[in-house]
Motif scaffolding. Structure first.
Motif, PDB file in Angstrom:
ATOM      1  N   THR A 122       0.847  -1.187   0.000  1.00  0.00           N
ATOM      2  CA  THR A 122       0.000   0.000   0.000  1.00  0.00           C
ATOM      3  C   THR A 122       0.878   1.231   0.000  1.00  0.00           C
ATOM      4  O   THR A 122       2.079   1.141   0.269  1.00  0.00           O
ATOM      5  N   GLY A 131      -3.720   1.419   5.105  1.00  0.00           N
ATOM      6  CA  GLY A 131      -4.049   0.384   4.141  1.00  0.00           C
ATOM      7  C   GLY A 131      -3.064  -0.757   4.264  1.00  0.00           C
ATOM      8  O   GLY A 131      -2.208  -0.793   5.155  1.00  0.00           O
ATOM      9  N   HIS A 161      -9.230 -10.988  -6.902  1.00  0.00           N
ATOM     10  CA  HIS A 161      -9.427 -10.502  -5.543  1.00  0.00           C
ATOM     11  C   HIS A 161      -9.123 -11.657  -4.607  1.00  0.00           C
ATOM     12  O   HIS A 161      -9.415 -12.821  -4.930  1.00  0.00           O
ATOM     13  N   ARG A 201      -8.648 -13.131  -0.314  1.00  0.00           N
ATOM     14  CA  ARG A 201      -8.728 -13.032   1.145  1.00  0.00           C
ATOM     15  C   ARG A 201      -7.957 -14.214   1.723  1.00  0.00           C
ATOM     16  O   ARG A 201      -7.944 -15.296   1.117  1.00  0.00           O
ATOM     17  N   TYR A 259      -6.005  -7.809  -5.813  1.00  0.00           N
ATOM     18  CA  TYR A 259      -6.537  -6.856  -4.841  1.00  0.00           C
ATOM     19  C   TYR A 259      -6.929  -7.630  -3.584  1.00  0.00           C
ATOM     20  O   TYR A 259      -7.628  -8.634  -3.653  1.00  0.00           O
ATOM     21  N   GLN A 260      -6.462  -7.172  -2.461  1.00  0.00           N
ATOM     22  CA  GLN A 260      -6.745  -7.848  -1.193  1.00  0.00           C
ATOM     23  C   GLN A 260      -7.009  -6.770  -0.135  1.00  0.00           C
ATOM     24  O   GLN A 260      -6.594  -5.616  -0.273  1.00  0.00           O
ATOM     25  N   GLU A 282      -9.711  -5.272   0.711  1.00  0.00           N
ATOM     26  CA  GLU A 282     -10.827  -4.354   0.493  1.00  0.00           C
ATOM     27  C   GLU A 282     -11.963  -4.606   1.474  1.00  0.00           C
ATOM     28  O   GLU A 282     -12.578  -3.667   1.989  1.00  0.00           O
ATOM     29  N   ASP A 283     -12.240  -5.882   1.742  1.00  0.00           N
ATOM     30  CA  ASP A 283     -13.354  -6.227   2.625  1.00  0.00           C
ATOM     31  C   ASP A 283     -13.027  -5.968   4.091  1.00  0.00           C
ATOM     32  O   ASP A 283     -13.924  -6.033   4.944  1.00  0.00           O
ATOM     33  N   PRO A 331      -7.263  -1.615   1.926  1.00  0.00           N
ATOM     34  CA  PRO A 331      -7.004  -1.998   0.528  1.00  0.00           C
ATOM     35  C   PRO A 331      -5.521  -2.216   0.261  1.00  0.00           C
ATOM     36  O   PRO A 331      -4.672  -1.444   0.708  1.00  0.00           O
ATOM     37  N   SER A 332      -5.251  -3.285  -0.482  1.00  0.00           N
ATOM     38  CA  SER A 332      -3.879  -3.673  -0.784  1.00  0.00           C
ATOM     39  C   SER A 332      -3.767  -4.015  -2.259  1.00  0.00           C
ATOM     40  O   SER A 332      -4.722  -4.491  -2.876  1.00  0.00           O
TER      41      SER A 332
END
Length: 284
Positions: free
Chosen positions: A11, A16, A206, A208, A248-249, A251-252, A256-257
């Motif tokens: 980030t 982030g 995306h 997780r 993208y990781q 976000e949830d 945000p990364s």
């Protein structure tokens, strides 16, 4: 007194990415002391440089709040950025329990970007439905919620990760798992995280990463899993190298990364690129 740096990796904003602790001189610390510090820091991993060479080579150990891990991508990026900020950008090598990891840092003013090259990765044979079922049960997922084009596999690029692909972004967003059950499943199989992914398009994903074996519910950015996932994509011929994959990781989680994964042809190491920034005291 041991100096502990705190950086957010993958980030360019302090709140982030994935926070990591970094101890640039841990030569006086034993494993017990490192574990205590990592638990006190409370981030998913803290990196400790235990030997400092004269040619920009270092021995490093990584500890989560609950256990030592063989390799950690986001703490590697954070460590490399911290070294670049102190000593100047360039190439370095971190000797990890998983093997040597080369890292290149580049600076533009105060902004530093780091690219790690993983150890030689591999992807394990296909899993049976019975082998995957306990993980799905712990996640409260059903088999028909998986992406049929991205088969469950275990991949390694410094640490072992189970890769499970959700069929929809909504399934990925709704993560409410049984912490103890998933921890048991992972501990029995020497898994560091479960890499849950959703394919947005051919090269955009995306992700997780539940991390109960480290005492952490979820990682907001996981460089080691990104490298393992890159190896998975290449081994299963789901992309055509040379290619860059964007992940993208976080976000949830509200952190945000951005992880950039570059795949060469062949079976060599996976390149994972990200930035890292210092975390101000008020956010630490």
């Amino acid at each position: 007194m041991t100096e502990i740096l705190r950086l957010a990796a993958f980030t360019d904003i302090p709140d982030g990415g994935n926070p990591a602790g970094v101890v640039l001189d841990a030569t006086a610390l034993d494993g017990s002391a490192m574990q205590t510090i990592a638990a006190e820091v409370g981030y998913s991993e803290t990196a400790f440089l235990t030997r400092i060479g004269t040619d920009r080579t270092y021995d490093v150990r990584y500890f989560s709040p609950a256990a030592e891990v063989p390799f950690c991508g986001h703490a590697t990026i954070a460590t490399a950025v911290a070294l670049a900020q102190r000593d100047g950008a360039g190439d370095l090598v971190l000797s990890t329990q998983a093997g040597p990891v080369a890292v290149r840092t580049q600076a533009e003013g105060e902004d530093v970007t780091a690219t790690l090259t993983s150890v030689t990765p591999h992807v394990e044979p296909p899993l049976t439905d019975d082998e995957v079922a306990p993980a799905l049960a712990a996640l409260h997922w059903s088999a028909d919620e998986l992406d049929p084009q991205l088969a469950p596999r275990i991949a390694f690029a410094g640490a072992r990760h189970l890769i499970l692909a959700a069929g929809t972004r909504e399934r990925l967003a709704n993560l409410d798992y049984d912490f103890d059950a998933l921890k048991t499943y992972m501990s029995e199989r020497d898994l560091v995280t479960v890499d849950l992914v959703f394919r947005q398009d051919a090269t955009t994903f995306h992700a997780r990463n539940p991390f109960p074996v480290g005492g952490v519910v979820e990682d907001p950015a996981t460089g080691a899993a990104a490298a393992a996932f890159g190896a998975y994509l290449r081994a299963l011929e789901l992309v055509a190298p040379p290619v860059r994959v964007t992940i993208y990781q976080g976000e949830d989680l509200g952190r945000p990364s951005l992880l950039l994964v570059d795949l060469d042809a062949g079976d060599g190491g996976i390149h994972v690129t990200g930035r890292a920034v210092r975390i101000p005291d008020q956010l630490a």
